[in-house]
Scaffold this motif. Structure first.
Motif, PDB file in Angstrom:
ATOM      1  N   THR A 503       0.806  -1.225   0.000  1.00  0.00           N
ATOM      2  CA  THR A 503       0.000   0.000   0.000  1.00  0.00           C
ATOM      3  C   THR A 503       0.832   1.263   0.000  1.00  0.00           C
ATOM      4  N   GLY A 504       2.051   1.182   0.545  1.00  0.00           N
ATOM      5  CA  GLY A 504       2.886   2.368   0.657  1.00  0.00           C
ATOM      6  C   GLY A 504       2.669   3.144   1.933  1.00  0.00           C
ATOM      7  N   ASN A 505       1.719   2.722   2.751  1.00  0.00           N
ATOM      8  CA  ASN A 505       1.406   3.414   4.008  1.00  0.00           C
ATOM      9  C   ASN A 505       1.986   2.602   5.165  1.00  0.00           C
ATOM     10  N   ILE A 506       2.943   3.163   5.902  1.00  0.00           N
ATOM     11  CA  ILE A 506       3.594   2.390   6.962  1.00  0.00           C
ATOM     12  C   ILE A 506       2.660   2.088   8.125  1.00  0.00           C
ATOM     13  N   PHE A 507       1.481   2.700   8.144  1.00  0.00           N
ATOM     14  CA  PHE A 507       0.512   2.449   9.218  1.00  0.00           C
ATOM     15  C   PHE A 507      -0.652   1.567   8.769  1.00  0.00           C
ATOM     16  N   ALA A 508      -0.758   1.268   7.478  1.00  0.00           N
ATOM     17  CA  ALA A 508      -1.905   0.521   6.961  1.00  0.00           C
ATOM     18  C   ALA A 508      -1.982  -0.887   7.540  1.00  0.00           C
ATOM     19  N   GLY A 509      -0.830  -1.500   7.789  1.00  0.00           N
ATOM     20  CA  GLY A 509      -0.824  -2.864   8.296  1.00  0.00           C
ATOM     21  C   GLY A 509      -1.405  -3.014   9.691  1.00  0.00           C
ATOM     22  N   LEU A 510      -1.565  -1.913  10.413  1.00  0.00           N
ATOM     23  CA  LEU A 510      -2.107  -1.990  11.771  1.00  0.00           C
ATOM     24  C   LEU A 510      -3.570  -2.426  11.791  1.00  0.00           C
ATOM     25  N   TRP A 511      -4.229  -2.344  10.632  1.00  0.00           N
ATOM     26  CA  TRP A 511      -5.604  -2.838  10.584  1.00  0.00           C
ATOM     27  C   TRP A 511      -5.657  -4.338  10.862  1.00  0.00           C
ATOM     28  N   TYR A 512      -4.576  -5.048  10.579  1.00  0.00           N
ATOM     29  CA  TYR A 512      -4.550  -6.497  10.844  1.00  0.00           C
ATOM     30  C   TYR A 512      -4.728  -6.797  12.334  1.00  0.00           C
ATOM     31  N   PRO A 513      -3.864  -6.306  13.237  1.00  0.00           N
ATOM     32  CA  PRO A 513      -4.105  -6.588  14.656  1.00  0.00           C
ATOM     33  C   PRO A 513      -5.358  -5.904  15.183  1.00  0.00           C
ATOM     34  N   PHE A 514      -5.704  -4.742  14.641  1.00  0.00           N
ATOM     35  CA  PHE A 514      -6.896  -4.029  15.120  1.00  0.00           C
ATOM     36  C   PHE A 514      -8.151  -4.877  14.920  1.00  0.00           C
ATOM     37  N   VAL A 515      -8.306  -5.453  13.740  1.00  0.00           N
ATOM     38  CA  VAL A 515      -9.509  -6.231  13.439  1.00  0.00           C
ATOM     39  C   VAL A 515      -9.594  -7.469  14.330  1.00  0.00           C
ATOM     40  N   PHE A 516      -8.496  -8.201  14.489  1.00  0.00           N
ATOM     41  CA  PHE A 516      -8.531  -9.405  15.315  1.00  0.00           C
ATOM     42  C   PHE A 516      -8.795  -9.066  16.785  1.00  0.00           C
ATOM     43  N   THR A 517      -8.219  -7.965  17.255  1.00  0.00           N
ATOM     44  CA  THR A 517      -8.473  -7.556  18.638  1.00  0.00           C
ATOM     45  C   THR A 517      -9.933  -7.162  18.815  1.00  0.00           C
ATOM     46  N   ALA A 518     -10.496  -6.446  17.847  1.00  0.00           N
ATOM     47  CA  ALA A 518     -11.897  -6.029  17.932  1.00  0.00           C
ATOM     48  C   ALA A 518     -12.835  -7.237  17.958  1.00  0.00           C
ATOM     49  N   ILE A 519     -12.518  -8.257  17.166  1.00  0.00           N
ATOM     50  CA  ILE A 519     -13.329  -9.480  17.174  1.00  0.00           C
ATOM     51  C   ILE A 519     -13.369 -10.076  18.576  1.00  0.00           C
ATOM     52  N   SER A 520     -12.205 -10.136  19.240  1.00  0.00           N
ATOM     53  CA  SER A 520     -12.146 -10.730  20.575  1.00  0.00           C
ATOM     54  C   SER A 520     -12.827  -9.858  21.619  1.00  0.00           C
ATOM     55  N   VAL A 521     -12.715  -8.554  21.488  1.00  0.00           N
ATOM     56  CA  VAL A 521     -13.385  -7.671  22.446  1.00  0.00           C
ATOM     57  C   VAL A 521     -14.890  -7.923  22.444  1.00  0.00           C
ATOM     58  N   VAL A 522     -15.471  -7.947  21.263  1.00  0.00           N
ATOM     59  CA  VAL A 522     -16.925  -8.129  21.156  1.00  0.00           C
ATOM     60  C   VAL A 522     -17.339  -9.520  21.632  1.00  0.00           C
ATOM     61  N   SER A 523     -16.636 -10.547  21.161  1.00  0.00           N
ATOM     62  CA  SER A 523     -17.033 -11.912  21.514  1.00  0.00           C
ATOM     63  C   SER A 523     -16.791 -12.216  22.990  1.00  0.00           C
ATOM     64  N   THR A 524     -15.717 -11.683  23.565  1.00  0.00           N
ATOM     65  CA  THR A 524     -15.485 -11.881  25.006  1.00  0.00           C
ATOM     66  C   THR A 524     -16.553 -11.193  25.822  1.00  0.00           C
ATOM     67  N   TRP A 525     -16.842  -9.963  25.468  1.00  0.00           N
ATOM     68  CA  TRP A 525     -17.846  -9.183  26.200  1.00  0.00           C
ATOM     69  C   TRP A 525     -19.209  -9.876  26.189  1.00  0.00           C
ATOM     70  N   VAL A 526     -19.572 -10.461  25.036  1.00  0.00           N
ATOM     71  CA  VAL A 526     -20.925 -11.006  24.876  1.00  0.00           C
ATOM     72  C   VAL A 526     -21.020 -12.476  25.275  1.00  0.00           C
ATOM     73  N   PHE A 527     -20.003 -13.290  24.936  1.00  0.00           N
ATOM     74  CA  PHE A 527     -20.169 -14.738  25.031  1.00  0.00           C
ATOM     75  C   PHE A 527     -19.327 -15.441  26.098  1.00  0.00           C
ATOM     76  N   LEU A 528     -18.187 -14.896  26.488  1.00  0.00           N
ATOM     77  CA  LEU A 528     -17.301 -15.643  27.383  1.00  0.00           C
ATOM     78  C   LEU A 528     -17.836 -15.658  28.811  1.00  0.00           C
ATOM     79  N   PRO A 529     -18.025 -16.836  29.415  1.00  0.00           N
ATOM     80  CA  PRO A 529     -18.466 -16.891  30.812  1.00  0.00           C
ATOM     81  C   PRO A 529     -17.291 -16.648  31.756  1.00  0.00           C
ATOM     82  N   GLU A 530     -17.591 -16.213  32.960  1.00  0.00           N
ATOM     83  CA  GLU A 530     -16.562 -16.093  33.998  1.00  0.00           C
ATOM     84  C   GLU A 530     -16.302 -17.478  34.573  1.00  0.00           C
TER      85      GLU A 530
END
Length: 538
Positions: A503-530
């Motif tokens: 892409t030429g953007n040195i920050f564009a690759g950060l979307w990779y960890p951002f998306v995976f982290t966001a998936i876990s935030v939502v699924s942990t908040w909603v589905f993970l039991p204590e």
């Protein structure tokens, strides 16, 4: 209990040392085993090879998870330690590309596969052994000591490299001193085997062996053909493991790639900063484990995820400003643009280095990617020759189609020299000026991710153990862990770098960890039991 925790943590730290020493030496590995590739392709191949070890971790989880569930935790763990140590020692003896050509690349790939397969069985054994021995109200606290093995292994690897570079000198280290890092693993292997031999089998597994039903006889069927158990595997993957792969490997691997490759910070400086981050963040793993015994695993892990999610883009942008202010200033004053026919441009994603990216557009983007310079893309009329615009200066890319290899190499070298000269004239630094690096600020930004990883990783092993029944615990825990952490995390540096190069953007690759982290935030908040009050006898 102290022996169990100490042996598990020590053996795991040894495993992580073996694995991390490879990732930390990606630049050296690229030069020694992929010398036949272009610089950018060789570096990407080295990062890919780092990830390849992780790719085989799920296979190891399946193989040794079954052994652990049917024969015992101790046996599985001991075999994996021996495999890992042998493969690491062998890397230190391998011939280089200059000596035997492509055979060297094949041999280092084979050793990496053995490492990855072995590590797939290590983590589950360590985490389960501690949890199944621990008092219920201290599972998070004692399990966190196993989690600290990861930063400790990384810290030892970094210290080893720093010591050898200092004693031998940079040239001698790059020539042959790097081998010592791998050969030293034989001593660590002996210590790990000795400690592991003294451990007893898990009392919960020993009790299972005495029961009439006994250990699982068809582990894979019980895990993957039973919806109740498969649902737990998927739950562990999407809630904890996706984020763990993204958060941890961003904090302790990709940050270093970013500092050295894109900000042009000297490895000695980035390595020292990373060692400081590892040392300061290590106690937070224990704090997070202890805290999870009091308030729960879920809120502590969520806190770690959310910190990284909020920090990815602003923190990395701030790193550019404080790490290489001249680069940040030049990017604003003289932005770089690649003007090319879109049909002439390929996505330069070739980890095995067989493709030749020799169009004028590919050459332009390759030079800039290898220089770690951000650029924008602008379409040109069909059939146009690509050019790099650096502020008001234009550098025309060569056309090399049909030329002999010697002429191609000469034109590439001349083009690269012209481009670098234009970048320097526009204020782009070839290296970050050590005197202008705001090291305290850079350390603080890196530490945000280190503490975030500690909060997530500290309670994670215990939370994962508590999710699964005893009969299938080794396999059911290991598979999602090594798919999530191994694949998502192991391929993070390689994938993010490839996205940036494309892409030429040195920050564009950060979307990779951002998306995976966001998936876990939502699924942990909603589905993970204590799980902190659960009995492990189920």
């Amino acid at each position: 209990m102290g022996l169990v925790v100490g042996a598990s943590a020590a053996a795991s730290a040894f495993e992580w040392y073996d694995f991390y020493i490879f990732g930390t030496l990606a630049q050296v590995i690229s030069a020694k085993f992929f010398a036949g590739l272009q610089p950018t392709a060789g570096y990407i191949a080295a990062l890919a090879l780092f990830g390849a070890g992780f790719a085989f971790r799920p296979l190891g989880a399946l193989i040794f998870g079954r052994v652990g569930d049917q024969i015992g935790r101790k046996s599985a763990f001991l075999v994996t330690v021996l495999m890992m140590g042998s493969a690491t020692f062998a890397i230190g003896l391998l011939p280089t590309f200059k000596q035997v050509g492509i055979t060297a690349s094949a041999l280092v790939i084979l050793a990496r596969i053995v490492q990855g397969t072995a590590l797939g069985g290590v983590y589950g054994g360590a985490a389960i052994s501690v949890a199944e021995h621990a008092p219920p109200n201290q599972r998070g606290y004692l399990g966190a000591y196993v989690q600290t093995s990861a930063p400790i292994g990384l810290l030892v690897a970094l210290l080893m490299i720093l010591l050898l570079r200092t004693v031998l000198g940079a040239q001698a280290f790059d020539d042959w001193g790097w081998r010592i890092c791998f050969l030293a693993s034989v001593g660590l292997l002996a210590i790990s085997v000795f400690m592991r031999m003294k451990m007893t089998e898990s009392p919960i597994f020993a009790q299972l062996e005495q029961e009439e039903a006994g250990p699982a006889k068809a582990v894979y069927s019980e895990v993957f053909a039973n919806w109740r158990n498969l649902k737990l595997v998927l739950l562990a993957f999407f809630t904890m493991m996706c984020a763990q792969g993204a958060v941890f490997y961003n904090a302790f691997f990709y940050v270093q790639v970013f500092l050295e490759k894109f900000l042009k910070i000297d490895p000695s400086i980035s390595g020292a900063l990373l060692m400081g981050v590892v040392a300061v963040s290590a106690p937070f793993f224990i704090v997070a484990g202890r805290l999870s015994d009091r308030i729960g695993r879920k809120p502590v892990m969520l806190c770690g995820m959310l910190i990284s999610l909020a920090a990815y883009f602003p923190a990395f942008h701030a790193m550019e400003v404080v790490g290489n202010p001249a680069l940040a200033a030049a990017s604003k004053a003289a932005p770089v643009v690649v003007v090319a026919d879109p049909d002439d441009c390929a996505f330069q994603f070739d980890p095995i280095g067989k493709k030749q990216f020799n169009s004028s557009c590919d050459l332009a983007k390759g030079v800039l990617a290898n220089a770690g310079v951000s650029y924008a893309n602008r379409s040109a009329p069909k059939g146009s020759v690509a050019e790099i615009q650096i502020g008001s200066v234009a550098v025309i890319a060569p056309v090399v189609a049909g030329l002999p290899n010697a002429d191609v190499a000469a034109k590439k070298a001349a083009f690269e020299a012209r481009t670098k000269a234009a970048l320097v004239a526009a204020g782009y630094p070839a290296k970050a000026d050590p005197a202008r690096i705001n090291k305290p600020a850079l350390f603080g930004l890196m530490l945000i991710f280190g503490i975030s990883a500690a909060l997530l990783y500290g309670p994670l092993s215990t939370a994962a153990v508590e999710l699964f029944p005893t009969r299938i615990r080794y396999t059911a825990l290991s598979v999602p862990y090594h798919v999530g952490v191994g694949w998502v995390g192991g391929f993070l540096p390689f994938t993010v770098f490839a996205i940036v190069a494309g892409t030429g953007n040195i920050f564009a690759g950060l979307w990779y960890p951002f998306v995976f982290t966001a998936i876990s935030v939502v699924s942990t908040w909603v589905f993970l039991p204590e799980t902190r009050k659960r009995s492990l006898n189920f």
